[in-house]
Design an enzyme around this catalytic site. Structure first.
Site, PDB file in Angstrom:
ATOM      1  N   CYS A   1       0.822  -1.212   0.000  1.00  0.00           N
ATOM      2  CA  CYS A   1       0.000   0.000   0.000  1.00  0.00           C
ATOM      3  C   CYS A   1       0.853   1.258   0.000  1.00  0.00           C
ATOM      4  O   CYS A   1       0.331   2.366  -0.063  1.00  0.00           O
ATOM      5  CB  CYS A   1      -0.930   0.015   1.214  1.00  0.00           C
ATOM      6  SG  CYS A   1      -1.998  -1.415   1.298  1.00  0.00           S
TER       7      CYS A   1
ATOM      8  N   CYS B   1      -2.553   8.880   6.456  1.00  0.00           N
ATOM      9  CA  CYS B   1      -1.251   8.852   7.123  1.00  0.00           C
ATOM     10  C   CYS B   1      -1.428   9.070   8.625  1.00  0.00           C
ATOM     11  O   CYS B   1      -0.744   8.438   9.437  1.00  0.00           O
ATOM     12  CB  CYS B   1      -0.344   9.950   6.566  1.00  0.00           C
ATOM     13  SG  CYS B   1       0.034   9.735   4.831  1.00  0.00           S
TER      14      CYS B   1
END
Lengths: 127, 362, 414
Positions: free
Chosen positions: A37, A106
């Site tokens: 990913c 994130c």
């Protein structure tokens, strides 16, 4: 995409990069994300006898926002009890770093990393 | 070189736009790239978008840059087929993309009657703002109002109008509006389609998803920047263009007083300030053009689009000109055209026409 | 340009441009050839009645000749378009639509440019059948597989000459021979190859070729489509209008842009051999430095069948976007420019069989006409420095050093 000044600062001067011995009983290790990913974070906390996080280290494979998010949380968790550290929310991270919508994941990963590190530490203690 | 009286084919590029093109051309960067050079370039494109938006009274996000006016028109109208109704005097950029569309007739002055126009059942109505050959201005706002009430989308080809007269997208009330850069002092190879919020356009082709998916392909950055500069100047100079109407009428008066039987097409209709469509009965258009070229004036017969062919003007046929449709020339000029040049043209035209008339009489 | 590396005394004044596959700066000679057609010779090339139109038309026809000469074509076979994206669409959709009563099949390749793939997908929605050929790990297609894919219903085979991400050059002559033998038209997207490698429409039996201006130091907003006359290829136009370009592409031809594309083609023809030798030397110099200082750097795509100025490298254990942030004074690309705003792993690299974790670590580095040796050295040093720094903070690099197999770890789906 323009990065915020805070992201750039953490990217260029990352805080607390490194590793503790993951077999140390005082250390909790969180490893989250996946290489496929494009993000992997390793966050480690070193917890004192009083339950306060004395130190934290990270290593991150990912974009600037991922690096900044993990660098920031190592600063935030230091000096906190593990219960306090567990309350850090991804939204706080995203807000502090002014992450754009496409980079919110994130901050989610950074929150997951703290939780994973705390869980690892608790498991070790429970044994 | 001959005096250039073919501004409607292509206006001379404004020096400021040419400079902007040259400057932008040496900048590197694909606007879609993420790195620093790409970012700087993107800022230039957005500035141009704002300039064009200001010219037609819209917000910048309504502007889609294209490879020209023809492409902008095709982008707006293709795919509607027989569900479209268009004026009988549309430019081929609209008409050829809708060969099966219903044609809305015009009167002898070249104007559509908004009340009589049969808009029933049309999904798209396309009416140009100003005709390229006659300069006649259509009652677009009125037609748009009726077409919208009937549930149609409305497209307006403003390629000849933009930069010559005020164009206000909202006042016109249309859904899409096509503009070309090189008709208003910008470079060739750039145009724009203005698209009302909520209106979807069907892409002509597919690819990288640029211009919000409506127009794939690396944008013509220097061309767009130069278009922006030209649009800014055009917006400032509308008054200078309005003043050309007097010069235009001087030519008409001079030609009229020569009594050579010239027909001014669209004489009683509102027209662009820079355009004259003059018919000379019995004299083929190409003969007139050649004679005037020899006399030092570059004019045109009909539109300058089809490669080389001089066919009778479809616009004039639609106006009922009959034989006359093959006997008219277009004279178009701009603020850079000197009054003396226009006077000299009028004299040369009158001399030529008088010569033809006496030859016929003899 | 704000991103100047002011903290580095030897840093260049502007970012070093190493993204020549995205676009190229215009050659000054091209710009000089174009400018008179903006300012003094501004006529509409379709105005056949006066000198202004004639001189514009002459310039356009001269440009057409310059383009044709670079590929061994006749100038009457060159159709001007707004760029390679339009050319690709016009070629594939135009042929498919024109011949749809007899043929309904298209063959293309999974690594084609997005605009080719998008066009094919759209044609599938219209009822056409499309075969997407895979590529081998070197990026080349298997010719036997191509031959097997073509049927008597195949209208067109579209295979790009050189890939925009990995620079790999397909075997055009062999592909052309197969297409001719099997009776399908051969279209090739030469946006990256035109002006960079020798192309000959006769020797390679190419029926349609897409050409771009801004990839060869020419202007943006202009491209061309080569359309073979014998045997004749017919197309349905995308844009109808004034009937320019023999009805295949309406719209006023932008004289200065046509002139620019022609001039760029002429320069490419004259300078290709020496330029390619120079670019190969720069590329090898760069690779030598990087490979000498960094372990585990992988080249994606074949090195020999490749555009001279292109490199596509995976820097294992360092994420590409994070790396780009560390080399902001270098203009390079992760993924192709059209899609890199989305920062998904490149479908081209995936098609080569590059694993996803490695695909995330790749950069496309393109050298070109104005790249200097000093820039190459600077870029190599900066990349080595940034990769070393990021590896030191990469958990994956740490695991690899400890001998842990990253694939053995159960990664949580994220």
């Amino acid at each position: 995409m323009a990065y915020s000044e805070k992201v750039v600062d953490h990217y260029e001067n990352p805080r607390n990069v490194g590793s503790f011995d993951k077999n140390d009983q005082a250390v909790g290790t969180g490893l989250v994300g996946a290489p496929a990913c494009g993000d992997v974070m390793k966050l480690q906390i070193k917890v004192g006898a009083d339950g306060i996080i004395e130190d934290a280290k990270f290593k991150t494979f990912g974009c600037g926002s991922a690096i900044a998010s993990s660098s920031l949380v190592t600063e935030w968790v230091k000096g906190k009890s593990i219960d306090e550290a567990a309350t850090i929310k991804n939204t706080d991270i995203a807000k502090h770093l002014a992450l754009p919508p496409v980079k919110i994941h994130c901050s989610v990963l950074a929150e997951d990393a703290i939780k994973a590190a705390i869980e690892d530490y608790r498991k070790k203690r429970a044994v | 070189m001959a005096v250039y009286l073919d501004w409607n084919a292509s206006a001379p590029m404004r020096p400021e736009a040419a400079e902007a093109f040259a400057r932008a051309a040496v900048e590197i960067g694909n606007p879609a790239s993420v790195h620093a050079a790409g970012r700087a370039v993107r800022a230039h494109v957005e500035k141009a978008r704002e300039a064009l938006a200001a010219l037609v009274g819209v917000t910048p996000e309504r502007v889609i840059f294209t490879g020209g006016g023809t492409e902008a028109n095709a982008l707006a109208v293709h795919g509607f087929g027989a569900d479209a109704a268009i004026s009988a005097v549309e430019h081929d950029a609209v008409a050829a993309n809708l060969p099966d569309a219903r044609r809305l007739p015009v009167d002898a002055q070249g104007r559509i009657d908004p009340v009589a126009a049969d808009l029933a059942g049309a999904k798209l109505v396309a009416v140009m703002l100003a005709n390229n050959e006659t300069g006649v201005i259509q009652p677009v706002a009125e037609i748009a109002r009726r077409a919208k009430a009937a549930g149609a989308r409305v497209h307006c080809d403003a390629v000849q109008a933009a930069g010559k007269i005020r164009v206000d997208f909202d006042a016109l009330g249309v859904d899409t509006l096509a503009v070309s850069a090189h008709k208003l002092g910008g470079p060739t190879g750039v145009g724009a389609l203005i698209v009302r919020e909520g209106v979807d356009v069907l892409p002509l082709w597919r690819g990288g998803g640029q211009e919000k998916g409506a127009r794939a392909g690396t944008p013509n950055l220097p061309g767009i920047v130069a278009f922006g500069v030209a649009a800014t100047i055009a917006a400032r100079e509308l008054d200078r263009w309005a003043a050309l109407a007097a010069a235009r009428d001087h030519v008409v008066n001079a030609v009229d007083s020569a009594r050579v039987g010239t027909i001014l097409y669209g004489a009683d209709a509102p027209r662009l300030p820079n355009t004259l469509c003059l018919g000379l009965p019995g004299v083929p258009a190409h003969t007139q053009v050649m004679a005037l070229d020899l006399a030092g004036f570059a004019v045109s017969a009909g539109a300058a689009c089809s490669s080389g062919k001089i066919a009778p003007s479809k616009t004039l046929l639609a106006m009922g000109a009959g034989e006359g449709a093959g006997e008219a020339i277009r004279v178009s000029f701009g603020p850079a055209t000197a009054p003396e040049e226009l006077a000299a043209f009028a004299a040369a035209y009158a001399k030529f026409a008088a010569g033809r008339a006496s030859a016929r009489a003899a | 340009m704000n991103d100047i590396a002011t903290d580095r005394p030897n840093a260049p004044q502007r970012p070093v441009y190493l993204d020549y596959q995205a676009t190229t700066p215009m050659d000054k000679r091209v710009l000089d050839a174009m400018m008179p057609y903006f300012v003094e010779k501004f006529g509409n090339p379709h105005s056949r009645n006066h000198e202004y139109g004639w001189e514009a038309e002459e310039a356009v026809e001269n440009a057409r000749k310059q383009i044709a000469e670079l590929i061994g074509a006749d100038e009457r076979e060159i159709v001007f378009t707004s760029g390679a994206t339009e050319s690709n669409n016009l070629a594939i959709a135009g042929v498919a639509h024109f011949y749809k009563d007899q043929k309904d099949h298209i063959v293309t390749v999974v690594t084609e440019h997005k605009c080719v793939l998008d066009t094919c997908r759209h044609l599938e929605q219209e009822g056409f059948k499309v075969t997407y050929l895979p590529v081998k790990t070197d990026g080349l297609i298997d010719l036997a597989q191509l031959e097997a894919a073509i049927t008597d219903k195949t209208a067109i085979v579209s295979v790009m000459a050189a890939n925009n991400e990995i620079g790999v050059i397909q075997k055009l002559a062999e592909i052309g021979a197969i297409c001719r033998k099997k009776g399908a038209f051969f279209h090739t997207d030469c946006a990256q190859a035109f002006g960079k490698i020798p192309l000959d429409v006769e020797a390679m039996k190419i029926d349609l070729m897409s050409i771009s201006g801004h990839k060869i130091y020419g202007p943006k907003g202009i491209g061309a489509l080569y359309v073979r006359r014998r045997p004749r290829v017919r197309l349905q136009a995308l844009i109808h209008g004034g009937g320019q370009e023999r009805g295949m592409r309406s719209g006023t031809l932008p004289t200065p842009l046509c002139v620019g594309l022609g001039k760029a083609a002429e320069i490419a023809k004259n300078e290709m051999a020496q330029e390619n030798a120079r670019l190969m030397a720069l590329r090898d110099r760069f690779l030598k430095t990087v490979n000498g200082k960094l372990p585990e750097v992988f080249l994606n795509g074949d090195l020999d069948n490749r555009l001279p100025g292109n490199l596509n490298l995976s820097f294992a254990y360092v994420e590409g976007e994070g790396l780009m942030m560390g080399i902001k004074d270098l203009c390079v690309s992760s993924g192709s420019a059209c899609t890199s705003a989305s920062l998904e792993p490149s479908y081209v690299l995936r098609a080569l069989g590059v694993e996803e974790e490695l695909a995330h670590t790749s950069l496309r580095i393109g050298f070109g006409r104005f790249t200097t040796e000093a820039e190459v050295d600077y870029a190599a040093d900066r990349i080595v420095q940034a990769v070393s720094k990021l590896r030191a903070m990469s958990p994956l690099w740490e695991m690899a050093q400890e001998g842990i197999d990253i694939k053995s770890i159960q990664w949580a789906a994220h």
